[in-house]
Design a protein around this motif. Structure first.
Motif, mmCIF file in Angstrom:
data_model
loop_
_atom_site.group_PDB
_atom_site.id
_atom_site.type_symbol
_atom_site.label_atom_id
_atom_site.label_comp_id
_atom_site.label_asym_id
_atom_site.label_seq_id
_atom_site.Cartn_x
_atom_site.Cartn_y
_atom_site.Cartn_z
ATOM 1 N N GLU A 131 -6.859 -3.134 1.113
ATOM 2 C CA GLU A 131 -6.750 -2.804 2.539
ATOM 3 C C GLU A 131 -6.519 -4.063 3.368
ATOM 4 O O GLU A 131 -5.662 -4.096 4.261
ATOM 5 C CB GLU A 131 -8.008 -2.080 3.006
ATOM 6 C CG GLU A 131 -7.958 -1.651 4.467
ATOM 7 C CD GLU A 131 -9.151 -0.807 4.879
ATOM 8 O OE1 GLU A 131 -9.073 -0.136 5.913
ATOM 9 O OE2 GLU A 131 -10.169 -0.820 4.153
ATOM 10 N N PHE A 132 -7.264 -5.122 3.071
ATOM 11 C CA PHE A 132 -7.133 -6.376 3.821
ATOM 12 C C PHE A 132 -5.753 -6.997 3.603
ATOM 13 O O PHE A 132 -5.076 -7.400 4.565
ATOM 14 C CB PHE A 132 -8.224 -7.350 3.388
ATOM 15 C CG PHE A 132 -8.200 -8.657 4.131
ATOM 16 C CD1 PHE A 132 -8.910 -8.825 5.309
ATOM 17 C CD2 PHE A 132 -7.454 -9.734 3.660
ATOM 18 C CE1 PHE A 132 -8.884 -10.025 6.002
ATOM 19 C CE2 PHE A 132 -7.414 -10.939 4.342
ATOM 20 C CZ PHE A 132 -8.136 -11.083 5.517
ATOM 21 N N PRO A 148 -6.675 9.238 -10.853
ATOM 22 C CA PRO A 148 -5.680 9.807 -9.942
ATOM 23 C C PRO A 148 -6.083 9.752 -8.466
ATOM 24 O O PRO A 148 -5.224 9.517 -7.604
ATOM 25 C CB PRO A 148 -5.560 11.257 -10.422
ATOM 26 C CG PRO A 148 -5.937 11.206 -11.873
ATOM 27 C CD PRO A 148 -7.026 10.179 -11.932
ATOM 28 N N MET A 149 -7.361 9.943 -8.162
ATOM 29 C CA MET A 149 -7.776 9.924 -6.758
ATOM 30 C C MET A 149 -7.748 8.506 -6.193
ATOM 31 O O MET A 149 -7.335 8.278 -5.053
ATOM 32 C CB MET A 149 -9.179 10.522 -6.615
ATOM 33 C CG MET A 149 -9.244 12.007 -6.949
ATOM 34 S SD MET A 149 -7.964 12.982 -6.106
ATOM 35 C CE MET A 149 -8.339 12.663 -4.390
ATOM 36 N N LEU A 150 -8.166 7.529 -6.988
ATOM 37 C CA LEU A 150 -8.100 6.144 -6.549
ATOM 38 C C LEU A 150 -6.645 5.734 -6.309
ATOM 39 O O LEU A 150 -6.338 5.037 -5.328
ATOM 40 C CB LEU A 150 -8.734 5.232 -7.599
ATOM 41 C CG LEU A 150 -8.665 3.724 -7.337
ATOM 42 C CD1 LEU A 150 -9.365 3.365 -6.034
ATOM 43 C CD2 LEU A 150 -9.263 2.947 -8.508
ATOM 44 N N GLU A 155 -2.399 4.220 -2.479
ATOM 45 C CA GLU A 155 -1.083 4.523 -1.919
ATOM 46 C C GLU A 155 -1.189 4.772 -0.413
ATOM 47 O O GLU A 155 -0.372 4.285 0.371
ATOM 48 C CB GLU A 155 -0.487 5.741 -2.621
ATOM 49 C CG GLU A 155 0.911 6.089 -2.137
ATOM 50 C CD GLU A 155 1.502 7.280 -2.866
ATOM 51 O OE1 GLU A 155 2.345 7.971 -2.255
ATOM 52 O OE2 GLU A 155 1.157 7.514 -4.037
ATOM 53 N N ASP A 156 -2.214 5.512 -0.001
ATOM 54 C CA ASP A 156 -2.428 5.784 1.423
ATOM 55 C C ASP A 156 -2.677 4.504 2.214
ATOM 56 O O ASP A 156 -2.315 4.411 3.397
ATOM 57 C CB ASP A 156 -3.607 6.740 1.616
ATOM 58 C CG ASP A 156 -3.281 8.165 1.169
ATOM 59 O OD1 ASP A 156 -2.082 8.482 1.040
ATOM 60 O OD2 ASP A 156 -4.228 8.947 0.940
ATOM 61 N N SER A 189 3.954 8.681 -4.881
ATOM 62 C CA SER A 189 5.207 8.485 -4.141
ATOM 63 C C SER A 189 5.659 7.035 -4.199
ATOM 64 O O SER A 189 6.669 6.673 -3.597
ATOM 65 C CB SER A 189 5.021 8.921 -2.682
ATOM 66 O OG SER A 189 4.677 10.287 -2.609
ATOM 67 N N VAL A 190 4.886 6.208 -4.883
ATOM 68 C CA VAL A 190 5.246 4.808 -5.105
ATOM 69 C C VAL A 190 5.401 4.606 -6.609
ATOM 70 O O VAL A 190 4.936 5.428 -7.400
ATOM 71 C CB VAL A 190 4.167 3.847 -4.546
ATOM 72 C CG1 VAL A 190 4.065 3.980 -3.030
ATOM 73 C CG2 VAL A 190 2.812 4.103 -5.210
ATOM 74 N N PRO A 191 6.063 3.524 -7.035
ATOM 75 C CA PRO A 191 6.225 3.296 -8.472
ATOM 76 C C PRO A 191 4.888 3.208 -9.210
ATOM 77 O O PRO A 191 3.921 2.634 -8.707
ATOM 78 C CB PRO A 191 6.967 1.955 -8.529
ATOM 79 C CG PRO A 191 7.692 1.874 -7.232
ATOM 80 C CD PRO A 191 6.785 2.523 -6.232
#
Length: 268
Positions: A131-132, A148-150, A155-156, A189-191
């Motif tokens: 995040e930083f 998968p959730m991490l 990605e978010d 949605s990212v590689p």
């Protein structure tokens, strides 16, 4: 590194090769350099902790032996046990990228590993550091468990990729987390770059056939009996796996199906 139809896009950069290679554990510097050449990789990852702080004062540095007009440096934060350590390593990585002429290189392979025995990534520390660094303009490639959730949370946050492990670092156990890796690939949605655990070209090809966008490895090449030959084999495997994925495999069937049906033979 061209913007062609099947280039790998990470952040705002395009790469022809979907194989990324590490630089540790080689018996000699020459073996590492020759393996990188044979692999035809575009991205080379280097642990910041192992490098001198000023390459200009070290003409024999490994980095000074590589052609940075053809390669892209991916500094990694290996050895960081906390988010704060990883953040500091990321900034040092950018400084080193500038010294090799890649002033626009803010890539970082983010590793936060507080577990000294199994070397499993710390999800909380990884999220905090990611995040930083994203807010500071870095192109963050986080190394994670096959969670998968991490992966979705990262990605978010704006990470450029997610990099789930196939199995623990340097273990050569292969793809032990297939079901979770498939979920990550399906939802990302990212590689998705498979990082750690791959030991053979067949495992690299399998990762690509699943739909992974790339593979990063080090030990499988560096600790093989012939690193240069293995690097070339991995190069072919990743290309083959990507091509097979793009072609699309046949559907599985419950029963046998003749290769030459009677209806076709009668028309000959």
């Amino acid at each position: 590194m061209d913007n062609n139809l099947d280039s790998l896009k990470i952040g705002d950069k395009y790469f022809d090769s979907r194989l990324m290679l590490g630089t540790g554990k080689y018996k000699t510097r020459e073996a590492a350099i020759n393996s990188i050449t044979k692999s035809e990789c575009n991205i080379v990852t280097v642990a910041i902790r192992r490098l001198p702080t000023n390459l200009d004062n070290d003409s024999n540095s490994f980095l000074n032996s590589l052609d940075w007009n053809k390669l892209w440096l991916l500094p990694n934060t290996a050895g960081s046990q906390t988010a704060e350590e990883a953040i500091r390593m990321a900034f040092l990585g950018h400084e080193l990228a500038c010294q090799i002429g890649q002033e626009d290189n803010f890539f970082v392979k983010l590793e936060v590993i507080s577990d000294p025995k199994y070397l499993l990534p710390d999800p909380v520390g990884t999220l905090k550091a990611a995040e930083f660094l994203v807010k500071k303009g870095f192109t963050v490639l986080p190394y994670i468990n096959a969670d998968p959730m991490l992966a979705l949370h990262l990605e978010d946050l704006g990470c450029a990729t997610v990099m789930p492990l196939g199995s623990p670092i340097g273990s050569g156990q292969g793809l032990n987390n297939l079901s979770n890796i498939k979920i990550i690939i399906e939802n990302a949605s990212v590689p998705v770059i498979i990082d750690a655990g791959i030991g053979t070209p067949s495992e690299a090809a399998m990762a690509m056939e699943l739909g992974a966008d790339g593979v990063l490895m080090n030990t499988a090449v560096a600790q093989s009996r012939d690193p240069e030959k293995m690097a070339y084999a991995m190069n072919l495997a990743v290309k083959s796996g990507r091509l097979a994925y793009s072609a699309g495999r046949m559907d599985k069937k419950l029963y046998a199906s003749p290769s030459s049906p009677i209806s076709q033979i009668s028309k000959l």
